[in-house]
Design an enzyme around this catalytic site. Structure first.
Site, PDB file in Angstrom:
ATOM      1  N   MET A  10    -109.806  13.009  41.577  1.00 50.65           N
ATOM      2  CA  MET A  10    -108.989  12.264  40.618  1.00 50.65           C
ATOM      3  C   MET A  10    -109.141  12.888  39.244  1.00 50.65           C
ATOM      4  O   MET A  10    -110.246  12.930  38.692  1.00 50.65           O
ATOM      5  CB  MET A  10    -109.403  10.789  40.606  1.00 50.65           C
ATOM      6  CG  MET A  10    -109.081  10.051  41.901  1.00 50.65           C
ATOM      7  SD  MET A  10    -109.645   8.332  41.945  1.00 50.65           S
ATOM      8  CE  MET A  10    -111.387   8.549  42.363  1.00 50.65           C
ATOM      9  N   CYS A  92    -100.441  16.790  44.630  1.00 46.19           N
ATOM     10  CA  CYS A  92    -100.315  16.305  43.260  1.00 46.19           C
ATOM     11  C   CYS A  92     -98.864  16.406  42.785  1.00 46.19           C
ATOM     12  O   CYS A  92     -98.245  17.468  42.901  1.00 46.19           O
ATOM     13  CB  CYS A  92    -101.225  17.105  42.334  1.00 46.19           C
ATOM     14  SG  CYS A  92    -101.157  16.557  40.612  1.00 46.19           S
ATOM     15  N   ASN A 203    -105.546   8.681  53.449  1.00 40.24           N
ATOM     16  CA  ASN A 203    -105.724   8.349  52.040  1.00 40.24           C
ATOM     17  C   ASN A 203    -104.494   7.573  51.574  1.00 40.24           C
ATOM     18  O   ASN A 203    -103.406   7.744  52.109  1.00 40.24           O
ATOM     19  CB  ASN A 203    -105.900   9.656  51.253  1.00 40.24           C
ATOM     20  CG  ASN A 203    -105.873   9.465  49.749  1.00 40.24           C
ATOM     21  OD1 ASN A 203    -105.155  10.172  49.045  1.00 40.24           O
ATOM     22  ND2 ASN A 203    -106.649   8.539  49.238  1.00 40.24           N
ATOM     23  N   GLY A 204    -104.685   6.697  50.592  1.00 34.80           N
ATOM     24  CA  GLY A 204    -103.556   5.995  49.994  1.00 34.80           C
ATOM     25  C   GLY A 204    -103.589   4.494  50.224  1.00 34.80           C
ATOM     26  O   GLY A 204    -103.519   4.045  51.371  1.00 34.80           O
TER      27      GLY A 204
END
Length: 333
Positions: A10, A92, A203-204
């Site tokens: 992050m 990204c 992920n998410g």
């Protein structure tokens, strides 16, 4: 490497101080750096960009880029620094990433991703992995995700972390891209079903260890290999104190907030001696007391008093005492 739990890369958050703090809560989870571009590794301040403390292991370096030769060189340097994995960012959605032809826009170029991964894999002896979205803009995720995985698997890549959302490069900000596109967990499970020998992490939108356990359970004949937590782990890091027991079966007590602070103090003291500011390290701890009496005072003290030019560990002690005192008052009431 057992990757049942990992902490997402992050930007502006998972720096070396954050990772050292998270390691006080879990000894098992795989930690990731912020994304570092390959050109920055090759031409920038490598110690500032890549330096890390041995306490962080296992820790992965995430690279950004789309030039196979540059990525191979950067991966080699990362391996020399001691990282346990090299990961390529194919997810990204920021404007800067798009203009540089890397990140999520690479979902449109699966063969280029495969070329990059082949170069990275050929340059290092440690694992080379991919973190991707399920697609971008008007792509069909069932085609874009499988095309990316198929191309990379063909060059020997066996580990993928999938953010189960599209990235909308036109019309949504990077912040909106973290929440607005709908999640498609079923597609990630289908990927694992069709590629059972690959390591697939999801992920998410995962906000708790309960949800993480559900993704890891073999409920429909498919068990995912890992879960990557992002903002939940950052904003409520205390949940990581249960991870070793719940996700890895460790025969050890959970790590509470006060224990984590005591474990973090030697690292803080060593960095303070080097001239690192207290606030740059304690900013990652603001959510540690989430939901406890005194949490607001804890955040205020660390936010305000840690900014002082000579702020030291006594500031952290005052913040911790504020929580203990609030809890004692509640118990006495």
């Amino acid at each position: 490497m057992n990757r049942r739990l990992s902490i997402a890369p992050m930007m502006d958050w998972t720096d070396r101080h954050c990772r050292a703090f998270h390691r006080t809560l879990t000894t098992r989870a795989l930690l990731y750096t912020e994304m570092v571009t390959a050109p920055a590794v090759l031409h920038g301040d490598q110690e500032r960009l890549l330096g890390f403390d041995a306490v962080e292991h296992p820790v992965a370096l995430q690279l950004g880029g789309s030039d196979p030769d540059q990525l191979a060189q950067a991966a080699r340097i990362g391996e020399q620094y001691g990282y346990d994995e090299i990961n390529l960012n194919v997810g990204c959605p920021s404007d800067r990433v798009q203009s540089g032809r890397f990140g999520a826009c690479l979902m449109r170029e699966p063969e280029l991703v495969a070329d990059c991964m082949a170069a990275i894999k050929g340059a290092v002896a440690i694992p080379a992995t991919v973190k991707c979205r399920i697609g971008v803009d008007d792509q069909d995720p069932e085609q874009s995700l499988f095309a990316t995985v198929d191309a990379c698997a063909a060059v020997g890549i066996d580990t993928f972390i999938v953010h189960a959302r599209k990235a909308w490069l036109k019309g949504l900000s990077p912040k909106e891209n973290r929440d607005v596109p709908p999640l498609d967990y079923a597609l990630v499970r289908r990927l694992k079903r069709e590629w059972p020998h690959l390591s697939i992490s999801i992920n998410g939108g995962i906000t708790s260890l309960d949800e993480a356990e559900a993704h890891l359970d073999d409920t429909d004949g498919v068990a995912l290999d890992g879960v990557m937590l992002g903002r939940a782990a950052y904003h409520e890091p205390g949940l990581l104190g249960q991870a070793d027991r719940r996700l890895y079966g460790a025969d050890a007590p959970d790590v509470n907030a006060f224990t984590a602070i005591e474990r973090y103090k030697p690292y803080l003291a060593a960095r303070l001696e080097e001239g690192v500011s207290l606030s740059s390290m304690t900013r990652h701890m603001l959510g540690l007391m989430h939901g406890r009496p005194g949490a607001r005072a804890f955040r205020r003290i660390l936010t305000v008093e840690a900014l002082g030019p000579h702020a030291g560990l006594e500031v952290l002690d005052r913040a911790t005492d504020a929580v203990r005192e609030a809890e004692e008052r509640r118990q006495a009431a």
